[in-house]
Design a protein around this motif. Structure first.
Motif, PDB file in Angstrom:
ATOM      1  N   ILE A 191       0.838  -1.205   0.000  1.00  0.00           N
ATOM      2  CA  ILE A 191       0.000   0.000   0.000  1.00  0.00           C
ATOM      3  C   ILE A 191       0.875   1.258   0.000  1.00  0.00           C
ATOM      4  O   ILE A 191       0.639   2.196  -0.769  1.00  0.00           O
ATOM      5  CB  ILE A 191      -0.935  -0.001   1.229  1.00  0.00           C
ATOM      6  CG1 ILE A 191      -1.953  -1.147   1.115  1.00  0.00           C
ATOM      7  CG2 ILE A 191      -1.662   1.339   1.352  1.00  0.00           C
ATOM      8  CD1 ILE A 191      -2.727  -1.416   2.392  1.00  0.00           C
ATOM      9  N   LYS A 192       1.889   1.266   0.852  1.00  0.00           N
ATOM     10  CA  LYS A 192       2.791   2.422   0.916  1.00  0.00           C
ATOM     11  C   LYS A 192       3.499   2.642  -0.416  1.00  0.00           C
ATOM     12  O   LYS A 192       3.660   3.789  -0.868  1.00  0.00           O
ATOM     13  CB  LYS A 192       3.815   2.235   2.035  1.00  0.00           C
ATOM     14  CG  LYS A 192       3.231   2.367   3.438  1.00  0.00           C
ATOM     15  CD  LYS A 192       4.323   2.144   4.484  1.00  0.00           C
ATOM     16  CE  LYS A 192       3.770   2.309   5.895  1.00  0.00           C
ATOM     17  NZ  LYS A 192       4.821   2.053   6.929  1.00  0.00           N
ATOM     18  N   ASP A 193       3.907   1.546  -1.041  1.00  0.00           N
ATOM     19  CA  ASP A 193       4.566   1.655  -2.344  1.00  0.00           C
ATOM     20  C   ASP A 193       3.605   2.250  -3.372  1.00  0.00           C
ATOM     21  O   ASP A 193       3.992   3.128  -4.159  1.00  0.00           O
ATOM     22  CB  ASP A 193       5.039   0.279  -2.813  1.00  0.00           C
ATOM     23  CG  ASP A 193       5.728   0.333  -4.167  1.00  0.00           C
ATOM     24  OD1 ASP A 193       6.816   0.929  -4.247  1.00  0.00           O
ATOM     25  OD2 ASP A 193       5.178  -0.207  -5.148  1.00  0.00           O
ATOM     26  N   GLY A 194       2.366   1.796  -3.368  1.00  0.00           N
ATOM     27  CA  GLY A 194       1.379   2.322  -4.307  1.00  0.00           C
ATOM     28  C   GLY A 194       1.143   3.803  -4.130  1.00  0.00           C
ATOM     29  O   GLY A 194       1.079   4.562  -5.108  1.00  0.00           O
ATOM     30  N   ILE A 195       1.024   4.235  -2.883  1.00  0.00           N
ATOM     31  CA  ILE A 195       0.817   5.663  -2.607  1.00  0.00           C
ATOM     32  C   ILE A 195       2.014   6.477  -3.074  1.00  0.00           C
ATOM     33  O   ILE A 195       1.866   7.538  -3.694  1.00  0.00           O
ATOM     34  CB  ILE A 195       0.545   5.883  -1.096  1.00  0.00           C
ATOM     35  CG1 ILE A 195      -0.839   5.301  -0.725  1.00  0.00           C
ATOM     36  CG2 ILE A 195       0.611   7.370  -0.745  1.00  0.00           C
ATOM     37  CD1 ILE A 195      -1.128   5.299   0.761  1.00  0.00           C
ATOM     38  N   ALA A 196       3.219   5.971  -2.812  1.00  0.00           N
ATOM     39  CA  ALA A 196       4.441   6.672  -3.243  1.00  0.00           C
ATOM     40  C   ALA A 196       4.508   6.770  -4.770  1.00  0.00           C
ATOM     41  O   ALA A 196       4.896   7.810  -5.327  1.00  0.00           O
ATOM     42  CB  ALA A 196       5.670   5.957  -2.703  1.00  0.00           C
ATOM     43  N   MET A 197       4.126   5.701  -5.464  1.00  0.00           N
ATOM     44  CA  MET A 197       4.128   5.710  -6.930  1.00  0.00           C
ATOM     45  C   MET A 197       3.128   6.744  -7.473  1.00  0.00           C
ATOM     46  O   MET A 197       3.416   7.469  -8.432  1.00  0.00           O
ATOM     47  CB  MET A 197       3.768   4.323  -7.471  1.00  0.00           C
ATOM     48  CG  MET A 197       4.819   3.249  -7.254  1.00  0.00           C
ATOM     49  SD  MET A 197       6.342   3.508  -8.218  1.00  0.00           S
ATOM     50  CE  MET A 197       7.445   4.021  -6.922  1.00  0.00           C
ATOM     51  N   LEU A 198       1.967   6.827  -6.849  1.00  0.00           N
ATOM     52  CA  LEU A 198       0.953   7.788  -7.299  1.00  0.00           C
ATOM     53  C   LEU A 198       1.376   9.220  -7.003  1.00  0.00           C
ATOM     54  O   LEU A 198       1.089  10.136  -7.791  1.00  0.00           O
ATOM     55  CB  LEU A 198      -0.396   7.485  -6.643  1.00  0.00           C
ATOM     56  CG  LEU A 198      -1.066   6.187  -7.098  1.00  0.00           C
ATOM     57  CD1 LEU A 198      -2.357   5.961  -6.314  1.00  0.00           C
ATOM     58  CD2 LEU A 198      -1.360   6.208  -8.596  1.00  0.00           C
ATOM     59  N   GLU A 199       2.038   9.413  -5.875  1.00  0.00           N
ATOM     60  CA  GLU A 199       2.548  10.757  -5.563  1.00  0.00           C
ATOM     61  C   GLU A 199       3.521  11.221  -6.650  1.00  0.00           C
ATOM     62  O   GLU A 199       3.482  12.381  -7.083  1.00  0.00           O
ATOM     63  CB  GLU A 199       3.229  10.758  -4.199  1.00  0.00           C
ATOM     64  CG  GLU A 199       2.247  10.694  -3.032  1.00  0.00           C
ATOM     65  CD  GLU A 199       2.938  10.535  -1.689  1.00  0.00           C
ATOM     66  OE1 GLU A 199       4.154  10.212  -1.684  1.00  0.00           O
ATOM     67  OE2 GLU A 199       2.274  10.713  -0.652  1.00  0.00           O
ATOM     68  N   LYS A 200       4.371  10.305  -7.109  1.00  0.00           N
ATOM     69  CA  LYS A 200       5.316  10.644  -8.168  1.00  0.00           C
ATOM     70  C   LYS A 200       4.589  10.916  -9.479  1.00  0.00           C
ATOM     71  O   LYS A 200       4.915  11.880 -10.197  1.00  0.00           O
ATOM     72  CB  LYS A 200       6.318   9.496  -8.345  1.00  0.00           C
ATOM     73  CG  LYS A 200       7.432   9.799  -9.347  1.00  0.00           C
ATOM     74  CD  LYS A 200       8.277  10.977  -8.917  1.00  0.00           C
ATOM     75  CE  LYS A 200       9.378  11.264  -9.904  1.00  0.00           C
ATOM     76  NZ  LYS A 200      10.198  12.437  -9.521  1.00  0.00           N
ATOM     77  N   ALA A 201       3.590  10.092  -9.779  1.00  0.00           N
ATOM     78  CA  ALA A 201       2.816  10.288 -11.011  1.00  0.00           C
ATOM     79  C   ALA A 201       2.130  11.652 -11.002  1.00  0.00           C
ATOM     80  O   ALA A 201       2.091  12.355 -12.025  1.00  0.00           O
ATOM     81  CB  ALA A 201       1.785   9.179 -11.160  1.00  0.00           C
ATOM     82  N   LEU A 202       1.625  12.057  -9.856  1.00  0.00           N
ATOM     83  CA  LEU A 202       0.910  13.333  -9.749  1.00  0.00           C
ATOM     84  C   LEU A 202       1.865  14.527  -9.748  1.00  0.00           C
ATOM     85  O   LEU A 202       1.484  15.621 -10.147  1.00  0.00           O
ATOM     86  CB  LEU A 202       0.030  13.343  -8.496  1.00  0.00           C
ATOM     87  CG  LEU A 202      -1.227  12.474  -8.621  1.00  0.00           C
ATOM     88  CD1 LEU A 202      -1.838  12.189  -7.255  1.00  0.00           C
ATOM     89  CD2 LEU A 202      -2.254  13.145  -9.530  1.00  0.00           C
ATOM     90  N   GLN A 203       3.083  14.311  -9.308  1.00  0.00           N
ATOM     91  CA  GLN A 203       4.085  15.371  -9.437  1.00  0.00           C
ATOM     92  C   GLN A 203       4.361  15.659 -10.911  1.00  0.00           C
ATOM     93  O   GLN A 203       4.533  16.811 -11.314  1.00  0.00           O
ATOM     94  CB  GLN A 203       5.388  14.962  -8.746  1.00  0.00           C
ATOM     95  CG  GLN A 203       5.334  14.974  -7.222  1.00  0.00           C
ATOM     96  CD  GLN A 203       6.595  14.402  -6.604  1.00  0.00           C
ATOM     97  OE1 GLN A 203       7.619  14.227  -7.282  1.00  0.00           O
ATOM     98  NE2 GLN A 203       6.541  14.087  -5.319  1.00  0.00           N
TER      99      GLN A 203
END
Length: 270
Positions: A191-203
């Motif tokens: 879950i943490k990895d997924g959130i981190a990946m989405l944060e990068k995508a949104l950046q």
């Protein structure tokens, strides 16, 4: 005299070989062009035949291998567990890999393999190749997003299976602490990895509404395994709701920017 004759013979042989190789390359490009025409007309079996001939005539022609892999992929039907269909998908993967053997940085092949593994539900393999795509192009938000989608899938499925066994309704929290702790230990890093990946995508793409939608889903995943911390669960659910609002607002803003979204505007300057 004999030496001269031998040299002339070797030169003649070399010219013949050169001529044959050059001719094969021309024939390979002709087959490639015919295959592209068939591919664009959705005649995929015909296209595959042309691309295979092109590869046979000129193994170094990477575009032919890439088109061949893509044509195989077009024939693959996700979700159909049949021998012929699975073989078609594997042939596509094998051809993409043959491209990578010659061009390790061919991102289209990397993404092609990742997508096929995802459709085959080979999630770890798919995630590994999407991570390779991230390494090759760190500025592509879609690869980060794809990793996150797999993370969510890997978290959601086992959690819903456990909830079903417990007979819980969708809005009910996990009451069995043992099951909750087991799921948290299994899923929290994902879950943490997924959130981190989405944060990068949104950046990289601030108006990426699909990424926002999965932020909502991943925070709900995290909320459900906060069984021993009601405050943390409530905070995650609040964050999830905020991402729902952001998603809707972004979709609305995009829709309003579309041509004709405001109706017909009369030119009043005349």
């Amino acid at each position: 005299m004999k030496k001269t004759v031998r040299m002339l013979a070797l030169m003649a042989l070399g010219l013949a070989l050169f001529s044959t190789v050059g001719c094969n390359k021309l024939r390979a490009r002709d087959q490639l062009n015919k295959g592209v025409t068939s591919y664009k007309s959705a005649r995929y079996e015909e296209a595959i035949d042309h691309f295979q001939k092109a590869v046979s005539l000129d193994p170094s022609l990477l575009n032919a291998r890439l088109y061949l892999a893509t044509a195989f992929a077009q024939q693959y039907i996700p979700g159909v567990d049949a021998e012929d269909n699975n073989r078609m998908g594997q042939q596509a993967i094998d051809e993409y890999k043959s491209v990578l053997e010659r061009d390790p940085k061919n991102i289209n092949s990397v993404k092609g393999i990742a997508y096929l593994y995802l459709q085959m539900k080979k999630f770890e393999d798919a995630k590994n190749y999407y991570r390779k795509a991230v390494a090759l192009d760190p500025n592509d938000p879609e690869s980060y997003y794809s990793v996150a989608v797999i993370d969510w899938t890997q978290s959601y499925q086992p959690r819903m299976e456990e909830r079903s066994k417990l007979g819980l309704k969708s809005e009910e929290p996990l009451k069995d602490k043992k099951v909750c702790v087991m799921l948290r230990q299994k899923n929290m890093d994902v879950i943490k990895d997924g959130i981190a990946m989405l944060e990068k995508a949104l950046q990289l793409r601030p108006d990426y509404d699909d990424a926002m939608a999965y932020m909502n889903l991943l925070y709900r995943e995290r909320a459900d395994v906060q069984c021993d911390d009601p405050a943390a669960r409530a905070a995650d659910l609040k964050t999830a709701d905020e991402w729902v609002d952001k998603t809707m607002a972004t979709k609305k803003a995009k829709a309003e920017k579309q041509p004709g979204a405001q109706g017909i505007t009369m030119d009043q300057s005349k």
